[in-house]
Design a protein around this motif. Structure first.
Motif, PDB file in Angstrom:
ATOM      1  N   ALA A 271       0.857  -1.198   0.000  1.00 52.56           N
ATOM      2  CA  ALA A 271       0.000   0.000   0.000  1.00 52.56           C
ATOM      3  C   ALA A 271       0.886   1.240   0.000  1.00 52.56           C
ATOM      4  O   ALA A 271       1.793   1.344   0.840  1.00 52.56           O
ATOM      5  CB  ALA A 271      -0.888   0.002   1.238  1.00 52.56           C
TER       6      ALA A 271
ATOM      7  N   MET B  80       1.027   5.769  -0.894  1.00 54.01           N
ATOM      8  CA  MET B  80       0.280   6.994  -1.210  1.00 54.01           C
ATOM      9  C   MET B  80       0.953   7.710  -2.388  1.00 54.01           C
ATOM     10  O   MET B  80       0.770   8.921  -2.575  1.00 54.01           O
ATOM     11  CB  MET B  80       0.209   7.895   0.022  1.00 54.01           C
TER      12      MET B  80
ATOM     13  N   ALA C  21      12.512   3.335  -1.473  1.00 54.68           N
ATOM     14  CA  ALA C  21      12.026   2.545  -0.334  1.00 54.68           C
ATOM     15  C   ALA C  21      10.754   1.787  -0.718  1.00 54.68           C
ATOM     16  O   ALA C  21      10.582   0.615  -0.373  1.00 54.68           O
ATOM     17  CB  ALA C  21      11.761   3.451   0.866  1.00 54.68           C
ATOM     18  N   HIS C  22       9.860   2.457  -1.447  1.00 52.34           N
ATOM     19  CA  HIS C  22       8.644   1.769  -1.913  1.00 52.34           C
ATOM     20  C   HIS C  22       9.026   0.588  -2.800  1.00 52.34           C
ATOM     21  O   HIS C  22       8.461  -0.498  -2.687  1.00 52.34           O
ATOM     22  CB  HIS C  22       7.750   2.725  -2.721  1.00 52.34           C
TER      23      HIS C  22
ATOM     24  N   PHE D 109       4.911  -3.679   4.823  1.00 51.56           N
ATOM     25  CA  PHE D 109       4.894  -2.314   5.365  1.00 51.56           C
ATOM     26  C   PHE D 109       6.281  -1.967   5.887  1.00 51.56           C
ATOM     27  O   PHE D 109       6.989  -2.835   6.416  1.00 51.56           O
ATOM     28  CB  PHE D 109       3.868  -2.205   6.497  1.00 51.56           C
ATOM     29  N   GLY D 110       6.648  -0.692   5.746  1.00 50.92           N
ATOM     30  CA  GLY D 110       7.989  -0.263   6.134  1.00 50.92           C
ATOM     31  C   GLY D 110       8.120  -0.010   7.623  1.00 50.92           C
ATOM     32  O   GLY D 110       7.191   0.478   8.270  1.00 50.92           O
TER      33      GLY D 110
ATOM     34  N   LYS E 164       9.914   2.226   8.796  1.00 50.17           N
ATOM     35  CA  LYS E 164      10.005   3.670   9.047  1.00 50.17           C
ATOM     36  C   LYS E 164       8.747   4.114   9.799  1.00 50.17           C
ATOM     37  O   LYS E 164       8.816   4.923  10.715  1.00 50.17           O
ATOM     38  CB  LYS E 164      10.131   4.474   7.758  1.00 50.17           C
ATOM     39  N   ASP E 165       7.611   3.555   9.375  1.00 54.48           N
ATOM     40  CA  ASP E 165       6.341   3.836  10.045  1.00 54.48           C
ATOM     41  C   ASP E 165       6.076   2.689  11.023  1.00 54.48           C
ATOM     42  O   ASP E 165       5.139   1.908  10.864  1.00 54.48           O
ATOM     43  CB  ASP E 165       5.229   3.958   9.005  1.00 54.48           C
TER      44      ASP E 165
ATOM     45  N   TYR F 118      14.705   2.287   4.670  1.00 52.37           N
ATOM     46  CA  TYR F 118      15.571   2.605   3.541  1.00 52.37           C
ATOM     47  C   TYR F 118      15.990   4.064   3.674  1.00 52.37           C
ATOM     48  O   TYR F 118      15.143   4.935   3.874  1.00 52.37           O
ATOM     49  CB  TYR F 118      14.766   2.405   2.252  1.00 52.37           C
TER      50      TYR F 118
ATOM     51  N   MET G  91      14.182   7.776   3.784  1.00 52.10           N
ATOM     52  CA  MET G  91      13.461   8.178   2.561  1.00 52.10           C
ATOM     53  C   MET G  91      11.991   8.378   2.886  1.00 52.10           C
ATOM     54  O   MET G  91      11.405   7.638   3.673  1.00 52.10           O
ATOM     55  CB  MET G  91      13.599   7.102   1.492  1.00 52.10           C
TER      56      MET G  91
HETATM   57  P1  AMP Z   1       3.630   5.867   2.093  1.00 52.70           P
HETATM   58  O1  AMP Z   1       3.514   6.010   0.617  1.00 52.70           O
HETATM   59  O2  AMP Z   1       4.426   6.921   2.749  1.00 52.70           O
HETATM   60  O3  AMP Z   1       2.305   5.608   2.746  1.00 52.70           O
HETATM   61  O4  AMP Z   1       4.477   4.536   2.321  1.00 52.70           O
HETATM   62  C1  AMP Z   1       4.070   3.313   1.781  1.00 52.70           C
HETATM   63  C2  AMP Z   1       4.844   2.216   2.442  1.00 52.70           C
HETATM   64  O5  AMP Z   1       6.233   2.405   2.232  1.00 52.70           O
HETATM   65  C3  AMP Z   1       4.629   2.169   3.963  1.00 52.70           C
HETATM   66  O6  AMP Z   1       4.551   0.816   4.387  1.00 52.70           O
HETATM   67  C4  AMP Z   1       5.856   2.839   4.488  1.00 52.70           C
HETATM   68  O7  AMP Z   1       6.219   2.423   5.794  1.00 52.70           O
HETATM   69  C5  AMP Z   1       6.894   2.373   3.479  1.00 52.70           C
HETATM   70  N1  AMP Z   1       8.044   3.284   3.478  1.00 52.70           N
HETATM   71  C6  AMP Z   1       8.049   4.599   3.200  1.00 52.70           C
HETATM   72  N2  AMP Z   1       9.289   5.117   3.355  1.00 52.70           N
HETATM   73  C7  AMP Z   1      10.066   4.089   3.773  1.00 52.70           C
HETATM   74  C8  AMP Z   1      11.455   3.965   4.109  1.00 52.70           C
HETATM   75  N3  AMP Z   1      12.283   5.000   4.061  1.00 52.70           N
HETATM   76  N4  AMP Z   1      11.920   2.748   4.459  1.00 52.70           N
HETATM   77  C9  AMP Z   1      11.088   1.668   4.531  1.00 52.70           C
HETATM   78  N5  AMP Z   1       9.778   1.729   4.219  1.00 52.70           N
HETATM   79  C10 AMP Z   1       9.273   2.907   3.849  1.00 52.70           C
END
Ligand code: AMP
Length: 279
Positions: free
Chosen positions: A26, A28, A34-35, A144-145, A147-148, A174, A182
């Motif tokens: 998932a 945004m 990282a994605h 899921f990352g 980072k969150d 990442y 990132m």
């Molecule tokens: P987002 O688009 O920000 O909602 O992120 C989508 C997915 O990518 C989520 O599971 C985030 O935790 C993961 N994500 C975003 N940035 C990073 C990162 N720097 N390292 C690892 N996972 C990431």
């Protein structure tokens, strides 16, 4: 690469495809490496990988944050093509939320501390969108990352709560070469701001490296002071928490593993980061 915008179309496709394992990532949008690392992790473990791009309005507690969220759909599609992603799902809010009803989730401490405290309603919005994605896509695995990290913990709690069989996999943080985690939000930073923002990671690294010689209070003071002396930074929170419960702690020995968590506004751009302290 297949691109779908309608729930019915992606569901028809998935029924016909009939795979044993479907990995889901998932996002945004405003995709970065990282994605792509999450996509690659899914590809290595599943027959089919689906990436969603949906800026979920329900998880933004500030209108301006939603409005300012970076968007780059054409570039995102190109990046996913280059990464050989199988399926992209880009639904509208109407497709995602055809009904008005708003669910309320409670995840105990996870709904109260750090991100939950500073972004009221945020995790409820995350839980609503992830439950809906699981309902539409019925994946076997979801990535899921870390980072969150609190979000990852909330999603693990959600799958238990709704009795979902989706296997939740956490993926490592990442980072840019300078250590900055990132984030799509980094696109809103100038080169100078990015360089300054790397000091968040450096301060977390200091905390991690001084766990044996410093108390939690001393490390907190250090971190707060590092942020306060940088005119670009506005610290929202810094906590050292139990890695399993995410409960903030005030003394070492309260848990076996710890993570330091922070959220910092860098001239209006909200960044989060975390670092495992003792494994
Ligand atoms: P987002 O688009 O920000 O909602 O992120 C989508 C997915 O990518 C989520 O599971 C985030 O935790 C993961 N994500 C975003 N940035 C990073 C990162 N720097 N390292 C690892 N996972 C990431």
């Amino acid at each position: 690469m297949q691109i779908f915008k309608k729930v019915s179309e992606i569901q028809d496709y998935l029924t016909k495809f009939n795979t044993k394992s479907v990995g889901f990532v998932a996002t945004m949008g405003a995709l970065h490496q990282a994605h792509i690392s999450l996509i690659e992790m899914s590809q290595s473990e599943n027959e089919l990988t689906i990436c969603s791009i949906f800026v979920n309005p329900k998880q933004f507690n500030k209108e301006e944050d939603l409005t300012n969220y970076p968007k780059s759909i054409e570039k995102d599609i190109k990046k996913l093509q280059e990464a050989y992603c199988d399926v992209v799902f880009i639904p509208s809010a109407e497709e995602m939320y055809p009904h008005q009803t708003e669910k309320e989730f409670h995840f105990g401490v996870l709904s109260e501390v750090m991100e939950a405290k500073h972004r009221p309603g945020h995790f409820n919005g995350v839980a609503i969108v992830i439950e809906r994605f699981f309902e539409i896509l019925n994946p076997t695995h979801a990535y899921f990352g870390e980072k969150d990290y609190q979000q990852l913990a909330v999603i693990k709690a959600l799958t238990k709560k709704i009795n979902s069989s989706v296997k939740i996999i956490g993926c490592p943080i990442y980072r840019e070469e300078n250590g900055l985690a990132m984030s799509s939000r980094n696109k809103r930073l100038s080169e100078n701001q990015k360089e300054e923002a790397s000091k968040i990671n450096k301060a977390l690294t200091f905390v991690s490296e001084h766990k044996n010689s410093h108390s939690i209070t001393q490390l907190k003071e250090y971190f707060i002071n590092e942020m306060a002396t940088n005119s670009l930074f506005d610290l929202e929170y810094f906590e050292i928490a139990d890695k399993n419960t995410l409960e903030p702690i005030i003394n070492w020995n309260e848990a076996t593993s710890y993570i330091a968590f922070t959220a910092v506004n860098v001239e209006g751009v909200r960044l989060i980061d975390n670092m495992t302290i003792i494994n």
